[in-house]
Design a protein around this motif. Sequence first.
Motif, PDB file in Angstrom:
ATOM      1  N   GLU A  18       0.829  -1.208   0.000  1.00 21.74           N
ATOM      2  CA  GLU A  18       0.000   0.000   0.000  1.00 21.74           C
ATOM      3  C   GLU A  18       0.861   1.254   0.000  1.00 21.74           C
ATOM      4  N   ARG A  19       1.910   1.233   0.790  1.00 25.14           N
ATOM      5  CA  ARG A  19       2.793   2.396   0.918  1.00 25.14           C
ATOM      6  C   ARG A  19       3.517   2.700  -0.398  1.00 25.14           C
ATOM      7  N   LEU A  20       3.948   1.634  -1.100  1.00 28.36           N
ATOM      8  CA  LEU A  20       4.729   1.815  -2.327  1.00 28.36           C
ATOM      9  C   LEU A  20       3.880   1.783  -3.593  1.00 28.36           C
ATOM     10  N   GLY A  21       2.614   1.427  -3.450  1.00 29.15           N
ATOM     11  CA  GLY A  21       1.737   1.376  -4.612  1.00 29.15           C
ATOM     12  C   GLY A  21       2.053   0.228  -5.556  1.00 29.15           C
ATOM     13  N   ILE A  22       2.467  -0.901  -4.973  1.00 30.02           N
ATOM     14  CA  ILE A  22       2.742  -2.097  -5.768  1.00 30.02           C
ATOM     15  C   ILE A  22       1.958  -3.260  -5.177  1.00 30.02           C
ATOM     16  N   GLY A  23       1.894  -4.363  -5.901  1.00 25.42           N
ATOM     17  CA  GLY A  23       1.161  -5.522  -5.428  1.00 25.42           C
ATOM     18  C   GLY A  23       1.874  -6.236  -4.283  1.00 25.42           C
ATOM     19  N   ARG A  24       1.104  -6.923  -3.470  1.00 21.95           N
ATOM     20  CA  ARG A  24       1.670  -7.662  -2.343  1.00 21.95           C
ATOM     21  C   ARG A  24       2.606  -8.766  -2.826  1.00 21.95           C
ATOM     22  N   GLU A  25       2.275  -9.411  -3.935  1.00 22.67           N
ATOM     23  CA  GLU A  25       3.156 -10.445  -4.487  1.00 22.67           C
ATOM     24  C   GLU A  25       4.484  -9.853  -4.944  1.00 22.67           C
ATOM     25  N   SER A  26       4.449  -8.631  -5.464  1.00 21.40           N
ATOM     26  CA  SER A  26       5.691  -7.948  -5.853  1.00 21.40           C
ATOM     27  C   SER A  26       6.552  -7.678  -4.629  1.00 21.40           C
ATOM     28  N   VAL A  27       5.911  -7.284  -3.539  1.00 20.41           N
ATOM     29  CA  VAL A  27       6.639  -7.053  -2.290  1.00 20.41           C
ATOM     30  C   VAL A  27       7.312  -8.346  -1.857  1.00 20.41           C
ATOM     31  N   LYS A  28       6.578  -9.444  -1.906  1.00 17.53           N
ATOM     32  CA  LYS A  28       7.136 -10.740  -1.501  1.00 17.53           C
ATOM     33  C   LYS A  28       8.305 -11.132  -2.395  1.00 17.53           C
ATOM     34  N   THR A  29       8.179 -10.862  -3.685  1.00 14.74           N
ATOM     35  CA  THR A  29       9.269 -11.176  -4.619  1.00 14.74           C
ATOM     36  C   THR A  29      10.507 -10.355  -4.303  1.00 14.74           C
ATOM     37  N   HIS A  30      10.344  -9.040  -4.137  1.00 14.24           N
ATOM     38  CA  HIS A  30      11.483  -8.163  -3.815  1.00 14.24           C
ATOM     39  C   HIS A  30      12.116  -8.555  -2.486  1.00 14.24           C
ATOM     40  N   LEU A  31      11.296  -8.888  -1.522  1.00 10.66           N
ATOM     41  CA  LEU A  31      11.791  -9.285  -0.209  1.00 10.66           C
ATOM     42  C   LEU A  31      12.574 -10.593  -0.302  1.00 10.66           C
ATOM     43  N   GLY A  32      12.043 -11.552  -1.015  1.00  6.18           N
ATOM     44  CA  GLY A  32      12.728 -12.830  -1.190  1.00  6.18           C
ATOM     45  C   GLY A  32      14.070 -12.675  -1.894  1.00  6.18           C
ATOM     46  N   LEU A  33      14.091 -11.857  -2.939  1.00  7.72           N
ATOM     47  CA  LEU A  33      15.337 -11.609  -3.660  1.00  7.72           C
ATOM     48  C   LEU A  33      16.356 -10.901  -2.775  1.00  7.72           C
ATOM     49  N   ALA A  34      15.890  -9.950  -1.971  1.00  7.16           N
ATOM     50  CA  ALA A  34      16.785  -9.223  -1.072  1.00  7.16           C
ATOM     51  C   ALA A  34      17.394 -10.151  -0.027  1.00  7.16           C
ATOM     52  N   VAL A  35      16.567 -10.962   0.599  1.00  3.56           N
ATOM     53  CA  VAL A  35      17.055 -11.890   1.625  1.00  3.56           C
ATOM     54  C   VAL A  35      18.041 -12.883   1.020  1.00  3.56           C
ATOM     55  N   ALA A  36      17.725 -13.401  -0.162  1.00  7.14           N
ATOM     56  CA  ALA A  36      18.618 -14.352  -0.827  1.00  7.14           C
ATOM     57  C   ALA A  36      19.960 -13.700  -1.158  1.00  7.14           C
ATOM     58  N   ALA A  37      19.929 -12.473  -1.646  1.00  9.09           N
ATOM     59  CA  ALA A  37      21.161 -11.763  -1.997  1.00  9.09           C
ATOM     60  C   ALA A  37      22.007 -11.475  -0.753  1.00  9.09           C
ATOM     61  N   ILE A  38      21.358 -11.064   0.314  1.00  9.06           N
ATOM     62  CA  ILE A  38      22.086 -10.779   1.560  1.00  9.06           C
ATOM     63  C   ILE A  38      22.703 -12.060   2.111  1.00  9.06           C
ATOM     64  N   SER A  39      21.933 -13.124   2.136  1.00 10.66           N
ATOM     65  CA  SER A  39      22.447 -14.412   2.635  1.00 10.66           C
ATOM     66  C   SER A  39      23.627 -14.891   1.805  1.00 10.66           C
ATOM     67  N   LYS A  40      23.492 -14.805   0.499  1.00  7.97           N
ATOM     68  CA  LYS A  40      24.565 -15.248  -0.387  1.00  7.97           C
ATOM     69  C   LYS A  40      25.833 -14.435  -0.150  1.00  7.97           C
ATOM     70  N   HIS A  41      25.691 -13.133  -0.061  1.00  9.66           N
ATOM     71  CA  HIS A  41      26.838 -12.255   0.150  1.00  9.66           C
ATOM     72  C   HIS A  41      27.543 -12.581   1.465  1.00  9.66           C
ATOM     73  N   VAL A  42      26.783 -12.677   2.530  1.00  9.53           N
ATOM     74  CA  VAL A  42      27.356 -12.951   3.852  1.00  9.53           C
ATOM     75  C   VAL A  42      28.025 -14.328   3.857  1.00  9.53           C
ATOM     76  N   ASN A  43      27.355 -15.331   3.338  1.00 12.22           N
ATOM     77  CA  ASN A  43      27.921 -16.688   3.321  1.00 12.22           C
ATOM     78  C   ASN A  43      29.201 -16.773   2.506  1.00 12.22           C
ATOM     79  N   LEU A  44      29.226 -16.119   1.337  1.00 10.52           N
ATOM     80  CA  LEU A  44      30.427 -16.142   0.506  1.00 10.52           C
ATOM     81  C   LEU A  44      31.593 -15.438   1.191  1.00 10.52           C
TER      82      LEU A  44
END
Length: 102
Positions: free
Chosen positions: A63-89
């Motif tokens: 609601e705050r960003l004016g995008i769909g909830r599924e888009s939020v979930k996608t962006h969040l999932g990609l962010a968490v995966a990228a952060i985890s990958k970076h830290v682990n590497l």
Amino acid sequence: THREFRYKEKYWKENQAEPVENPDGMSVYYSLVDEAIDKLSSRQKEVYLLHYHGRFTCKEIAERLGIGRESVKTHLGLAVAAISKHVNLKLAHAIIVVLAMN
């Protein structure tokens, strides 16, 4: 100080709550997370910070960003995966360097 801690502190100050203390022994971890956050796309960073530091739900972020909830979930999932990958590497690399020195 670490950017992630500053994000939290800024959020808590804006919402008139006490900042979360930076725990001892976590500075390397927080530095790696900060590096990873810096590498996220602007939308992923925004969604990640709103969710994990602002404590907004996916619906509230959508609601705050004016995008769909599924888009939020996608962006969040990609962010968490990228952060985890970076830290682990980075941690794996540090372990290899330490082992090679022995």
